[in-house]
Motif scaffolding. Structure first.
Motif, PDB file in Angstrom:
ATOM      1  N   ILE A   8      26.592  -4.836   1.308  1.00  0.00           N
ATOM      2  CA  ILE A   8      26.436  -5.017  -0.201  1.00  0.00           C
ATOM      3  C   ILE A   8      25.203  -5.990  -0.483  1.00  0.00           C
ATOM      4  N   ALA A   9      25.017  -7.003   0.589  1.00  0.00           N
ATOM      5  CA  ALA A   9      24.166  -7.699   0.744  1.00  0.00           C
ATOM      6  C   ALA A   9      22.659  -7.303   0.694  1.00  0.00           C
ATOM      7  N   LEU A  10      22.675  -6.046   1.400  1.00  0.00           N
ATOM      8  CA  LEU A  10      21.225  -5.350   1.368  1.00  0.00           C
ATOM      9  C   LEU A  10      21.128  -4.600   0.126  1.00  0.00           C
ATOM     10  N   GLN A  11      22.217  -4.008  -0.320  1.00  0.00           N
ATOM     11  CA  GLN A  11      22.227  -3.358  -1.432  1.00  0.00           C
ATOM     12  C   GLN A  11      21.392  -4.201  -2.913  1.00  0.00           C
ATOM     13  N   THR A  12      22.010  -5.678  -2.574  1.00  0.00           N
ATOM     14  CA  THR A  12      21.532  -6.643  -3.733  1.00  0.00           C
ATOM     15  C   THR A  12      20.133  -7.055  -3.434  1.00  0.00           C
ATOM     16  N   VAL A  13      19.667  -7.221  -2.228  1.00  0.00           N
ATOM     17  CA  VAL A  13      18.343  -7.628  -2.137  1.00  0.00           C
ATOM     18  C   VAL A  13      17.495  -6.641  -2.220  1.00  0.00           C
ATOM     19  N   THR A  14      17.849  -5.349  -2.313  1.00  0.00           N
ATOM     20  CA  THR A  14      16.962  -4.311  -2.650  1.00  0.00           C
ATOM     21  C   THR A  14      16.846  -4.194  -3.967  1.00  0.00           C
ATOM     22  N   LEU A  15      17.937  -4.455  -4.691  1.00  0.00           N
ATOM     23  CA  LEU A  15      17.800  -4.423  -6.189  1.00  0.00           C
ATOM     24  C   LEU A  15      16.974  -5.462  -6.793  1.00  0.00           C
ATOM     25  N   PHE A  16      17.076  -6.523  -6.236  1.00  0.00           N
ATOM     26  CA  PHE A  16      16.229  -7.655  -6.545  1.00  0.00           C
ATOM     27  C   PHE A  16      14.596  -7.462  -6.303  1.00  0.00           C
ATOM     28  N   PHE A  17      14.691  -6.574  -5.177  1.00  0.00           N
ATOM     29  CA  PHE A  17      13.193  -6.160  -4.869  1.00  0.00           C
ATOM     30  C   PHE A  17      12.629  -5.223  -5.784  1.00  0.00           C
ATOM     31  N   GLN A  18      13.668  -4.384  -6.319  1.00  0.00           N
ATOM     32  CA  GLN A  18      13.207  -3.495  -7.415  1.00  0.00           C
ATOM     33  C   GLN A  18      12.917  -4.039  -8.677  1.00  0.00           C
ATOM     34  N   ALA A  19      13.406  -5.023  -9.144  1.00  0.00           N
ATOM     35  CA  ALA A  19      13.088  -6.005 -10.271  1.00  0.00           C
ATOM     36  C   ALA A  19      11.910  -6.457 -10.012  1.00  0.00           C
ATOM     37  N   ALA A  20      11.389  -7.125  -9.091  1.00  0.00           N
ATOM     38  CA  ALA A  20      10.128  -7.771  -8.689  1.00  0.00           C
ATOM     39  C   ALA A  20       9.088  -6.685  -8.743  1.00  0.00           C
ATOM     40  N   THR A  21       9.140  -5.625  -7.750  1.00  0.00           N
ATOM     41  CA  THR A  21       8.154  -4.409  -7.853  1.00  0.00           C
ATOM     42  C   THR A  21       8.020  -3.832  -9.275  1.00  0.00           C
ATOM     43  N   ALA A  22       9.157  -3.949 -10.353  1.00  0.00           N
ATOM     44  CA  ALA A  22       8.958  -3.436 -11.710  1.00  0.00           C
ATOM     45  C   ALA A  22       7.911  -4.055 -12.113  1.00  0.00           C
ATOM     46  N   GLY A  23       8.039  -5.602 -12.101  1.00  0.00           N
ATOM     47  CA  GLY A  23       6.921  -6.355 -12.936  1.00  0.00           C
ATOM     48  C   GLY A  23       5.122  -5.949 -12.110  1.00  0.00           C
ATOM     49  N   LEU A  24       5.497  -5.734 -10.894  1.00  0.00           N
ATOM     50  CA  LEU A  24       4.149  -5.425 -10.193  1.00  0.00           C
ATOM     51  C   LEU A  24       3.656  -4.226 -10.705  1.00  0.00           C
ATOM     52  N   LEU A  25       4.528  -3.106 -11.224  1.00  0.00           N
ATOM     53  CA  LEU A  25       4.180  -1.912 -11.514  1.00  0.00           C
ATOM     54  C   LEU A  25       3.370  -1.810 -12.785  1.00  0.00           C
ATOM     55  N   LEU A  26       3.504  -3.040 -13.691  1.00  0.00           N
ATOM     56  CA  LEU A  26       3.151  -3.256 -14.821  1.00  0.00           C
ATOM     57  C   LEU A  26       1.724  -4.005 -14.858  1.00  0.00           C
ATOM     58  N   SER A  27       1.441  -4.750 -13.574  1.00  0.00           N
ATOM     59  CA  SER A  27       0.243  -5.818 -13.449  1.00  0.00           C
ATOM     60  C   SER A  27      -0.572  -5.337 -12.307  1.00  0.00           C
ATOM     61  N   THR A  28      -0.286  -4.421 -11.334  1.00  0.00           N
ATOM     62  CA  THR A  28      -0.909  -4.271 -10.324  1.00  0.00           C
ATOM     63  C   THR A  28      -1.186  -2.822  -9.916  1.00  0.00           C
ATOM     64  N   SER A  29      -2.160  -2.542  -9.126  1.00  0.00           N
ATOM     65  CA  SER A  29      -2.375  -0.881  -8.734  1.00  0.00           C
ATOM     66  C   SER A  29      -1.325  -0.611  -7.677  1.00  0.00           C
ATOM     67  N   TYR A  30      -0.868  -1.572  -6.795  1.00  0.00           N
ATOM     68  CA  TYR A  30       0.035  -1.135  -5.819  1.00  0.00           C
ATOM     69  C   TYR A  30       1.593  -1.168  -6.155  1.00  0.00           C
ATOM     70  N   GLY A  31       1.854  -1.834  -7.313  1.00  0.00           N
ATOM     71  CA  GLY A  31       3.139  -1.949  -7.608  1.00  0.00           C
ATOM     72  C   GLY A  31       4.014  -0.781  -7.793  1.00  0.00           C
ATOM     73  N   GLY A  32       3.504   0.569  -8.385  1.00  0.00           N
ATOM     74  CA  GLY A  32       3.798   1.776  -8.216  1.00  0.00           C
ATOM     75  C   GLY A  32       4.356   2.250  -7.012  1.00  0.00           C
ATOM     76  N   LEU A  33       3.420   1.963  -5.946  1.00  0.00           N
ATOM     77  CA  LEU A  33       3.908   2.391  -4.461  1.00  0.00           C
ATOM     78  C   LEU A  33       5.140   1.812  -4.040  1.00  0.00           C
ATOM     79  N   LEU A  34       5.028   0.250  -4.056  1.00  0.00           N
ATOM     80  CA  LEU A  34       6.192  -0.564  -3.700  1.00  0.00           C
ATOM     81  C   LEU A  34       7.301  -0.071  -4.449  1.00  0.00           C
ATOM     82  N   HIS A  35       7.524   0.022  -5.764  1.00  0.00           N
ATOM     83  CA  HIS A  35       8.663   0.468  -6.695  1.00  0.00           C
ATOM     84  C   HIS A  35       9.193   1.811  -5.879  1.00  0.00           C
ATOM     85  N   ASP A  36       8.340   2.827  -5.899  1.00  0.00           N
ATOM     86  CA  ASP A  36       8.647   3.930  -5.369  1.00  0.00           C
ATOM     87  C   ASP A  36       9.390   3.861  -4.053  1.00  0.00           C
TER      88      ASP A  36
END
Length: 134
Positions: free
Chosen positions: A19-47
């Motif tokens: 459950i801790a790993l799941q929560t951390v990965t969800l937080f990572f997804q939120a962070a990479t969603a922001g990167l998706l909008l502002s960087t070229s590599y955000g899409g890859l990280l979010h994927d």
């Protein structure tokens, strides 16, 4: 005369780690969603993060089943984990379909639900540790 006590070592269960790993990965997804909008590599990280998050959701189901089976406890955690896997599946479909109006709110809901579950697991763990020391 003062007595010295030592803290018992923290023992995490497979379910707690999952459950801790799941929560951390969800937080990572939120962070990479922001990167998706502002960087070229955000899409890859979010994927990549979406695949890891989905795997973490499957791991949570496995951990819940393994924790229930030997001890004969309540199957309720399996229901929670399975429901979360369903939400993760819907989230992946919405992401692939490029439907951010549903994808983003569902992601926020999933993170909130995961945080609630972490809180319940930790409060149960801490109360159990406190009761066993007395």
């Amino acid at each position: 005369m003062a007595t010295q006590t030592t803290a018992a070592p923290v023992r995490l269960t497979f379910v707690q780690v999952a459950i801790a790993l799941q929560t951390v990965t969800l937080f990572f997804q939120a962070a990479t969603a922001g990167l998706l909008l502002s960087t070229s590599y955000g899409g890859l990280l979010h994927d990549v993060g979406s695949r890891v998050m989905y795997g973490a959701s499957m791991l949570y189901v496995l951990a819940a089943v393994l924790a229930w089976r030997p001890g004969g406890g309540s199957p309720r955690p399996i229901l929670y984990a399975s429901g979360f896997l369903v939400l993760a599946s819907v989230q992946v479909v919405l992401g692939i379909a490029h439907m951010p109006s549903l994808h983003v709110p569902l992601g926020i809901l999933m993170f909130g639900l995961s945080m609630v579950e972490v809180g319940q697991v930790l409060s149960t763990h801490l109360s159990h540790r406190t009761n066993t020391r007395r």
